[in-house]
Design a protein around this motif. Structure first.
Motif, PDB file in Angstrom:
ATOM      1  N   ASP A 100      14.726  -7.250   1.124  1.00 33.37           N
ATOM      2  CA  ASP A 100      13.826  -7.108   0.171  1.00 33.37           C
ATOM      3  C   ASP A 100      12.929  -7.852   0.806  1.00 33.37           C
ATOM      4  OD1 ASP A 100      14.526 -10.028  -0.137  1.00 33.37           O
ATOM      5  OD2 ASP A 100      14.473 -10.060  -2.026  1.00 33.37           O
ATOM      6  N   LYS A 101      12.211  -8.357   2.108  1.00 33.58           N
ATOM      7  CA  LYS A 101      10.916  -8.977   2.132  1.00 33.58           C
ATOM      8  C   LYS A 101       9.955  -8.596   3.302  1.00 33.58           C
ATOM      9  CE  LYS A 101      11.730 -13.420  -0.302  1.00 33.58           C
ATOM     10  NZ  LYS A 101      13.042 -13.243  -0.603  1.00 33.58           N
ATOM     11  N   GLN A 102      10.975  -7.781   3.793  1.00 34.38           N
ATOM     12  CA  GLN A 102      10.243  -6.398   5.330  1.00 34.38           C
ATOM     13  C   GLN A 102       9.109  -6.596   5.009  1.00 34.38           C
ATOM     14  OE1 GLN A 102      12.503  -6.840   7.856  1.00 34.38           O
ATOM     15  NE2 GLN A 102      12.892  -8.725   6.617  1.00 34.38           N
ATOM     16  N   ASP A 103       8.336  -5.618   3.989  1.00 35.19           N
ATOM     17  CA  ASP A 103       7.296  -5.003   3.729  1.00 35.19           C
ATOM     18  C   ASP A 103       6.197  -6.281   4.639  1.00 35.19           C
ATOM     19  OD1 ASP A 103       5.215  -3.604   4.030  1.00 35.19           O
ATOM     20  OD2 ASP A 103       5.262  -3.504   1.458  1.00 35.19           O
ATOM     21  N   CYS A 104       5.328  -5.843   4.946  1.00 36.01           N
ATOM     22  CA  CYS A 104       4.378  -7.336   5.817  1.00 36.01           C
ATOM     23  C   CYS A 104       3.545  -7.011   5.934  1.00 36.01           C
ATOM     24  CB  CYS A 104       5.025  -7.822   5.824  1.00 36.01           C
ATOM     25  SG  CYS A 104       5.426  -7.751   8.305  1.00 36.01           S
ATOM     26  N   LEU A 105       1.979  -6.604   6.587  1.00 36.05           N
ATOM     27  CA  LEU A 105       0.777  -6.438   6.893  1.00 36.05           C
ATOM     28  C   LEU A 105       1.070  -6.755   8.636  1.00 36.05           C
ATOM     29  CD1 LEU A 105      -2.192  -6.406   6.251  1.00 36.05           C
ATOM     30  CD2 LEU A 105      -2.272  -8.451   7.399  1.00 36.05           C
ATOM     31  N   ALA A 106       1.835  -7.081   9.290  1.00 36.20           N
ATOM     32  CA  ALA A 106       2.159  -6.640  10.222  1.00 36.20           C
ATOM     33  C   ALA A 106       2.412  -5.881  10.506  1.00 36.20           C
ATOM     34  CB  ALA A 106       2.858  -8.169  11.696  1.00 36.20           C
ATOM     35  N   LEU A 107       4.001  -5.255  10.200  1.00 38.40           N
ATOM     36  CA  LEU A 107       4.458  -4.021  10.159  1.00 38.40           C
ATOM     37  C   LEU A 107       3.415  -3.399   9.665  1.00 38.40           C
ATOM     38  CD1 LEU A 107       8.538  -5.051   9.183  1.00 38.40           C
ATOM     39  CD2 LEU A 107       7.147  -4.472  11.856  1.00 38.40           C
ATOM     40  N   ARG A 108       2.782  -2.952   8.858  1.00 38.86           N
ATOM     41  CA  ARG A 108       2.046  -1.941   8.537  1.00 38.86           C
ATOM     42  C   ARG A 108       0.569  -1.582   9.278  1.00 38.86           C
ATOM     43  NH1 ARG A 108       1.048  -2.712   1.465  1.00 38.86           N
ATOM     44  NH2 ARG A 108       2.688  -3.246   0.927  1.00 38.86           N
ATOM     45  N   VAL A 109       0.163  -2.636  10.301  1.00 42.07           N
ATOM     46  CA  VAL A 109      -0.988  -2.326  10.702  1.00 42.07           C
ATOM     47  C   VAL A 109      -0.296  -2.047  12.368  1.00 42.07           C
ATOM     48  CG1 VAL A 109      -2.121  -3.270  12.317  1.00 42.07           C
ATOM     49  CG2 VAL A 109      -1.888  -4.042  10.260  1.00 42.07           C
ATOM     50  N   GLN A 110       1.813  -2.149  12.602  1.00 42.24           N
ATOM     51  CA  GLN A 110       2.334  -1.433  13.780  1.00 42.24           C
ATOM     52  C   GLN A 110       2.487   0.048  13.786  1.00 42.24           C
ATOM     53  OE1 GLN A 110       5.683  -4.957  13.722  1.00 42.24           O
ATOM     54  NE2 GLN A 110       4.414  -5.836  15.267  1.00 42.24           N
ATOM     55  N   ARG A 111       2.792   0.728  12.328  1.00 42.15           N
ATOM     56  CA  ARG A 111       2.655   1.806  11.599  1.00 42.15           C
ATOM     57  C   ARG A 111       1.543   2.622  12.512  1.00 42.15           C
ATOM     58  NH1 ARG A 111       3.796   0.936   6.667  1.00 42.15           N
ATOM     59  NH2 ARG A 111       5.880   0.194   6.430  1.00 42.15           N
ATOM     60  N   GLU A 112       0.816   1.778  12.431  1.00 43.08           N
ATOM     61  CA  GLU A 112      -0.726   2.750  12.920  1.00 43.08           C
ATOM     62  C   GLU A 112      -1.163   2.324  14.251  1.00 43.08           C
ATOM     63  OE1 GLU A 112      -5.435   3.599  11.938  1.00 43.08           O
ATOM     64  OE2 GLU A 112      -4.493   3.041  10.442  1.00 43.08           O
ATOM     65  N   TYR A 113      -0.894   1.004  15.001  1.00 42.16           N
ATOM     66  CA  TYR A 113      -1.160   0.352  15.975  1.00 42.16           C
ATOM     67  C   TYR A 113       0.375  -0.480  16.997  1.00 42.16           C
ATOM     68  CZ  TYR A 113      -5.810   1.086  14.685  1.00 42.16           C
ATOM     69  OH  TYR A 113      -7.185   1.535  14.143  1.00 42.16           O
ATOM     70  N   PRO A 114       1.184   0.532  16.770  1.00 39.98           N
ATOM     71  CA  PRO A 114       3.016   0.037  17.525  1.00 39.98           C
ATOM     72  C   PRO A 114       1.990  -1.117  18.368  1.00 39.98           C
ATOM     73  CG  PRO A 114       2.414   2.594  17.752  1.00 39.98           C
ATOM     74  CD  PRO A 114       1.269   1.830  17.340  1.00 39.98           C
ATOM     75  N   ASP A 115       0.963  -1.323  19.791  1.00 39.15           N
ATOM     76  CA  ASP A 115       1.407  -3.016  20.247  1.00 39.15           C
ATOM     77  C   ASP A 115       1.149  -3.812  19.317  1.00 39.15           C
ATOM     78  OD1 ASP A 115      -1.312  -1.417  20.005  1.00 39.15           O
ATOM     79  OD2 ASP A 115      -1.910  -1.304  21.966  1.00 39.15           O
ATOM     80  N   ALA A 131      -4.022  -9.625  -1.601  1.00 36.16           N
ATOM     81  CA  ALA A 131      -2.934 -10.873  -1.977  1.00 36.16           C
ATOM     82  C   ALA A 131      -1.679 -10.263  -2.324  1.00 36.16           C
ATOM     83  CB  ALA A 131      -4.683 -11.469  -2.796  1.00 36.16           C
ATOM     84  N   GLY A 132      -0.979 -10.972  -2.168  1.00 42.17           N
ATOM     85  CA  GLY A 132       0.504 -11.054  -2.329  1.00 42.17           C
ATOM     86  C   GLY A 132       1.318  -9.853  -1.589  1.00 42.17           C
ATOM     87  N   LEU A 133       0.967 -10.189  -0.422  1.00 37.50           N
ATOM     88  CA  LEU A 133       1.451  -9.326   0.738  1.00 37.50           C
ATOM     89  C   LEU A 133       1.302 -10.336   2.545  1.00 37.50           C
ATOM     90  CD1 LEU A 133       1.865  -6.616   1.721  1.00 37.50           C
ATOM     91  CD2 LEU A 133       0.412  -6.054   3.314  1.00 37.50           C
ATOM     92  N   LEU A 134       2.879 -10.428   2.278  1.00 32.94           N
ATOM     93  CA  LEU A 134       2.841 -11.360   3.274  1.00 32.94           C
ATOM     94  C   LEU A 134       2.540 -11.272   4.890  1.00 32.94           C
ATOM     95  CD1 LEU A 134       7.124 -11.517   3.003  1.00 32.94           C
ATOM     96  CD2 LEU A 134       5.205 -13.817   2.462  1.00 32.94           C
TER      97      LEU A 134
END
Length: 220
Positions: A42-57, A31-34
């Motif tokens: 200020d709103k770039q941190d999100c689940l998609a980008l966090r996942v892409q750090r581990e799975y770039p595709d 909860a609380g994560l875009l």
């Protein structure tokens, strides 16, 4: 336009990967994560980008509200994104949520059928509009009640996938979700977060044709 609070995402303590293969990823979003980047630096941190750090595709297939926790599906590559998006479009994905709402829900089961449209002067709020709203349906099943607290735990099954659908439908029914800062009214202060969690996700794997079923218990 409605005033939005400052975005303060939860700390990145590592992904809660529920499942991953060469085609798709299922993750438990806090909860609380875009789900995807918002407008502004200020709103770039999100689940998609966090996942892409581990799975770039990894590519997003659907979204959960920032305040909602639970199961989120991502595709690996554009072809799989297209195939999984088609499953959502054709309503071949079974999604079930759990929520705690204000009041003692009288009906054990039912369906809410109220058309929704964006309230543009107050976006991102949505409103019920019988003239211009898009058809929106939600099934509900009462799970348990707490008469002392005056709350009900309810399972929600969206048939359509409109923005804020579950939140608006429950508020319109007279039972807003606890902690809802947009539609909760007096129920907003009843919880520190929105008590809405994407609990179940089920679909047929586009490549293997194997039935996929995922469950994540709510943290409340």
């Amino acid at each position: 336009m409605a005033t939005l609070s400052i975005y303060s995402p939860p700390p990145d303590t590592g992904l809660q990967i529920v499942f991953a293969d060469a085609s798709l990823i299922v993750v438990d979003k806090p909860a609380g994560l875009l789900s995807v980047p918002g407008r502004g630096a200020d709103k770039q941190d999100c689940l998609a980008l966090r996942v892409q750090r581990e799975y770039p595709d990894a590519l997003i297939v659907h979204r959960l509200d920032m305040s909602t926790s639970g199961l989120l599906l991502l595709a690996r590559g554009e072809l799989m994104q297209s195939q999984l998006s088609r499953l959502f479009r054709e309503r071949q994905v079974d999604k079930r949520y759990i929520a705690v709402v204000a009041g003692l829900l009288a009906e054990e089961t039912g369906e809410i059928d109220l058309p929704l449209i964006c309230d543009w002067p107050n976006r991102p709020r949505q409103i019920v509009d019988f003239d211009q709203g898009k058809s929106s349906q939600t099934k509900f099943r009462r799970q348990s009640q707490d008469p002392q607290a005056g709350t009900t735990r309810v399972e929600l099954e969206p048939i359509t996938g409109r923005t804020h659908q579950l939140r608006v439908h429950m508020a319109a029914l007279g039972h807003p979700i606890l902690g809802d800062d947009l539609y909760g009214g007096s129920a907003t202060a009843a919880a520190e977060r929105l008590l809405l969690h994407a609990m179940d996700l089920a679909f047929i794997h586009p490549l293997t044709a194997v039935p996929m079923r995922f469950h994540r218990r709510p943290p409340f």
